[in-house]
Design an enzyme around this catalytic site. Structure first.
Site, PDB file in Angstrom:
ATOM      1  N   SER A  25      74.188  12.668  15.083  1.00 23.05           N
ATOM      2  CA  SER A  25      74.920  11.416  15.307  1.00 23.05           C
ATOM      3  C   SER A  25      74.363  10.663  16.514  1.00 23.05           C
ATOM      4  O   SER A  25      74.861   9.606  16.869  1.00 23.05           O
ATOM      5  CB  SER A  25      76.413  11.695  15.494  1.00 23.05           C
ATOM      6  OG  SER A  25      76.634  12.639  16.522  1.00 23.05           O
ATOM      7  N   HIS A 158     100.653 -25.579  -0.306  1.00 24.41           N
ATOM      8  CA  HIS A 158      99.770 -25.599  -1.494  1.00 24.41           C
ATOM      9  C   HIS A 158      98.535 -26.475  -1.265  1.00 24.41           C
ATOM     10  O   HIS A 158      97.953 -26.984  -2.214  1.00 24.41           O
ATOM     11  CB  HIS A 158     100.507 -26.096  -2.741  1.00 24.41           C
ATOM     12  CG  HIS A 158     101.869 -25.493  -2.922  1.00 24.41           C
ATOM     13  ND1 HIS A 158     102.095 -24.350  -3.647  1.00 24.41           N
ATOM     14  CD2 HIS A 158     103.079 -25.872  -2.432  1.00 24.41           C
ATOM     15  CE1 HIS A 158     103.390 -24.058  -3.622  1.00 24.41           C
ATOM     16  NE2 HIS A 158     104.012 -24.958  -2.873  1.00 24.41           N
ATOM     17  N   SER A 279      70.529 -27.853   7.278  1.00 20.74           N
ATOM     18  CA  SER A 279      70.014 -27.341   6.018  1.00 20.74           C
ATOM     19  C   SER A 279      68.518 -27.555   5.993  1.00 20.74           C
ATOM     20  O   SER A 279      68.009 -28.544   6.533  1.00 20.74           O
ATOM     21  CB  SER A 279      70.673 -28.101   4.861  1.00 20.74           C
ATOM     22  OG  SER A 279      69.863 -28.031   3.710  1.00 20.74           O
ATOM     23  N   LYS A 285      72.890 -32.544   6.518  1.00 23.13           N
ATOM     24  CA  LYS A 285      73.925 -31.508   6.634  1.00 23.13           C
ATOM     25  C   LYS A 285      74.082 -30.933   8.034  1.00 23.13           C
ATOM     26  O   LYS A 285      73.134 -30.783   8.783  1.00 23.13           O
ATOM     27  CB  LYS A 285      73.595 -30.350   5.680  1.00 23.13           C
ATOM     28  CG  LYS A 285      73.597 -30.761   4.237  1.00 23.13           C
ATOM     29  CD  LYS A 285      74.857 -30.408   3.509  1.00 23.13           C
ATOM     30  CE  LYS A 285      75.146 -28.959   3.578  1.00 23.13           C
ATOM     31  NZ  LYS A 285      75.844 -28.473   2.418  1.00 23.13           N
ATOM     32  N   GLU A 292      82.256 -19.921   9.134  1.00 18.26           N
ATOM     33  CA  GLU A 292      81.961 -19.278   7.842  1.00 18.26           C
ATOM     34  C   GLU A 292      81.646 -17.794   8.024  1.00 18.26           C
ATOM     35  O   GLU A 292      82.114 -16.943   7.270  1.00 18.26           O
ATOM     36  CB  GLU A 292      80.763 -19.959   7.168  1.00 18.26           C
ATOM     37  CG  GLU A 292      81.062 -21.338   6.625  1.00 18.26           C
ATOM     38  CD  GLU A 292      79.805 -21.976   6.057  1.00 18.26           C
ATOM     39  OE1 GLU A 292      79.650 -21.996   4.830  1.00 18.26           O
ATOM     40  OE2 GLU A 292      78.961 -22.442   6.848  1.00 18.26           O
TER      41      GLU A 292
HETATM   42  N1  ARG Z   1      79.034  14.728  16.967  1.00 19.74           N
HETATM   43  C1  ARG Z   1      80.268  15.339  16.671  1.00 19.74           C
HETATM   44  C2  ARG Z   1      81.280  14.279  16.170  1.00 19.74           C
HETATM   45  O1  ARG Z   1      81.047  13.177  16.418  1.00 19.74           O
HETATM   46  C3  ARG Z   1      80.854  15.997  17.876  1.00 19.74           C
HETATM   47  C4  ARG Z   1      81.798  17.106  17.553  1.00 19.74           C
HETATM   48  C5  ARG Z   1      81.055  18.201  16.904  1.00 19.74           C
HETATM   49  N2  ARG Z   1      81.843  19.363  16.752  1.00 19.74           N
HETATM   50  C6  ARG Z   1      81.457  20.357  15.910  1.00 19.74           C
HETATM   51  N3  ARG Z   1      82.239  21.372  15.843  1.00 19.74           N
HETATM   52  N4  ARG Z   1      80.376  20.272  15.199  1.00 19.74           N
HETATM   53  O2  ARG Z   1      82.261  14.588  15.545  1.00 19.74           O
END
Ligand code: ARG
Length: 463
Positions: A25, A158, A279, A285, A292
């Site tokens: 992550s 409306h 545009s 335009k 938007e």
């Molecule tokens: N990167 C993990 C998360 O965002 C951290 C927690 C990980 N815990 C584990 N038991 N693998 O959830």
């Protein structure tokens, strides 16, 4: 080449390279670095205070973490996929820098309570920044309201002309919406602002930690009460997603109106060039891109809410790796909401109102018809009969191509002899607007009162 894992003791084979990338992550949770370091520093000090680690070890850890913070902010830190997430990237770097002492930091802690802490700390700062940004948008709306108190526009139901209203009254409607959104944010902050650290992996810890002290150091209002719950719920993120969805829904409605109003057919406002684009083929335009886009981005914020709800649905207690998927929708929502509020506050304060066009439109569409009906009711007619009389009057106007204020007294009296010369005091736009004096109505006196109330609220709630 893969280095050995912080959790590698139990394993005999290295992680597959693709699986390593798939499960990591760090690509997105690196934005938590500041909170991870802060949480770890306070944790280390607490461990020393409680006699769980030595004071000089804690100091070495705190300083090492401080250096890592500097490295990251200088762009000199190398985030590594094989170190999986922000927690292990920082911890591994700490051990690299200060040696075995660094290995004492993770005492009485798990990544499960650590990540719960980091996300709460991070979100709390974002909540505060977003709250301030809502205050700025409300201030801009109030400025527009106060600066255009004489401007009358058509009110719609409306999207058909209904009754004239003050443009300021229309702006104040949004002030109400965004004030409620800010209230929801303050409310969710209370539930967010509790310390989860100390839950350990799921069951608590065998060490004599002091959670209350850590909570105080980190400005939490208290500690969470159940370790299983502390590491396994993300309802605070979902509440934030729900707040954000409502806010974006409100912004999308204002967007839609700005888009309509800036079209040549309405021509009620001019948006500053800074918020529009041209545009590539049609030279005339000027497109209202910013409203938007905000209207469009509402969809992704709703999508993120549904992602989070679905992510958490049916998960057994306690932590599950699924929950790592909470971050991208949460972060995307934060970025989208912050960006949308920022451009909106500026765009609203620079918006030019065109009073003539609004007034002309307000006069079309028999917008004061209800005022004639109310007039007849005050002369003693039941409202339903009055409605019938005015319906016929409007049909006459349609057939003769006249507007209500252009009718002569004789023309009015064809439909009811209760109508007298004073009718002309009731069918002007000003009279129609100013007759609606009950609290919450569009009369200028009410609107002025609401502007000053809203200004006071801005002082108390957003200071
Ligand atoms: N990167 C993990 C998360 O965002 C951290 C927690 C990980 N815990 C584990 N038991 N693998 O959830």
């Amino acid at each position: 080449m893969t280095e050995s894992k912080l959790w590698g003791g139990r394993f005999s084979q290295p992680t597959d390279a693709f699986v390593e990338e798939f499960t990591a992550s760090i690509q997105f949770d690196q934005r938590l670095y500041r909170y991870d370091i802060l949480g770890s520093q306070v944790h280390a000090r607490m461990l020393a205070k409680q006699g769980i680690i030595a004071h000089n070890d804690a100091e070495t850890i705190v300083e090492g973490l401080q250096e890592i913070l500097t490295e990251i902010e200088a762009g000199a830190f190398e985030f590594s996929i094989s170190r999986e997430d922000i927690h292990m990237n920082i911890e591994a770097r700490l051990i690299e820098k200060i040696g075995a002492t660094g290995g004492r930091l993770h005492t009485a802690r798990s990544r499960n309570d650590q990540v719960a802490l980091d996300v709460r700390l991070y979100l709390r700062d974002e909540v505060d920044a977003i709250h301030t940004a809502i205050g700025r948008l409300i201030a801009a709306l109030l400025e527009q309201a106060a600066g255009n108190l004489d401007v009358i526009m058509p009110g719609y139901t409306h999207l058909q002309t209904a009754q004239p209203v003050l443009f300021a009254h229309h702006m104040l409607a949004y002030v109400e919406m965004f004030s409620r959104d800010a209230g929801r944010l303050r409310d969710l902050r209370k539930r967010l602002n509790l310390l989860p650290l100390g839950a350990g992996a799921l069951a608590g810890t065998t060490f004599p930690i002091d959670r209350e002290w850590v909570a105080e150091q980190l400005d939490f209002d208290g500690v969470t009460r159940n370790s299983l719950d502390s590491v396994s719920d993300r309802d605070f993120a979902i509440e934030f997603g729900s707040f954000s969805s409502l806010l974006m829904m409100h912004l999308s409605r204002l967007s839609e109106e700005l888009i309509l109003w800036s079209s040549a057919d309405f021509a009620f406002i001019d948006l500053s060039d800074a918020f529009c684009t041209g545009s590539s083929i049609m030279p005339q335009k000027k497109n209202p891109d910013v409203p938007e886009l905000v209207r469009g981005k509402t969809g992704r914020v709703y999508g993120n809410l549904i992602s989070l709800l679905t992510l958490m649905k049916s998960l057994p207690l306690a932590y599950n790796k699924d929950m790592q998927e909470d971050k991208e929708p949460l972060f995307d929502t934060i970025d989208t909401v912050r960006g949308s509020l920022k451009v909106f506050a500026e765009m609203i304060s620079e918006m030019q109102v065109k009073p003539q066009a609004m007034r002309q439109a307000a006069g079309r569409g028999y917008s004061t018809a209800t005022d004639i009906a109310d007039y007849l009711v005050r002369k003693g007619l039941p409202f339903r009969n009055a409605h019938e009389v005015v319906g016929k009057t409007v049909r006459y106007c349609v057939e003769t191509g006249k507007d209500i204020p252009e009718l002569s007294l004789d023309e009015f009296r064809q439909f009811s002899t209760d109508i007298e010369a004073d009718i002309f005091d009731f069918v002007t736009l000003e009279a129609s607007v100013n007759a609606r004096r009950a609290t919450g109505g569009t009369a200028r006196s009410s609107v002025e009162g609401e502007i000053s109330l809203a200004r006071n609220r801005l002082q108390t709630d957003f200071s």
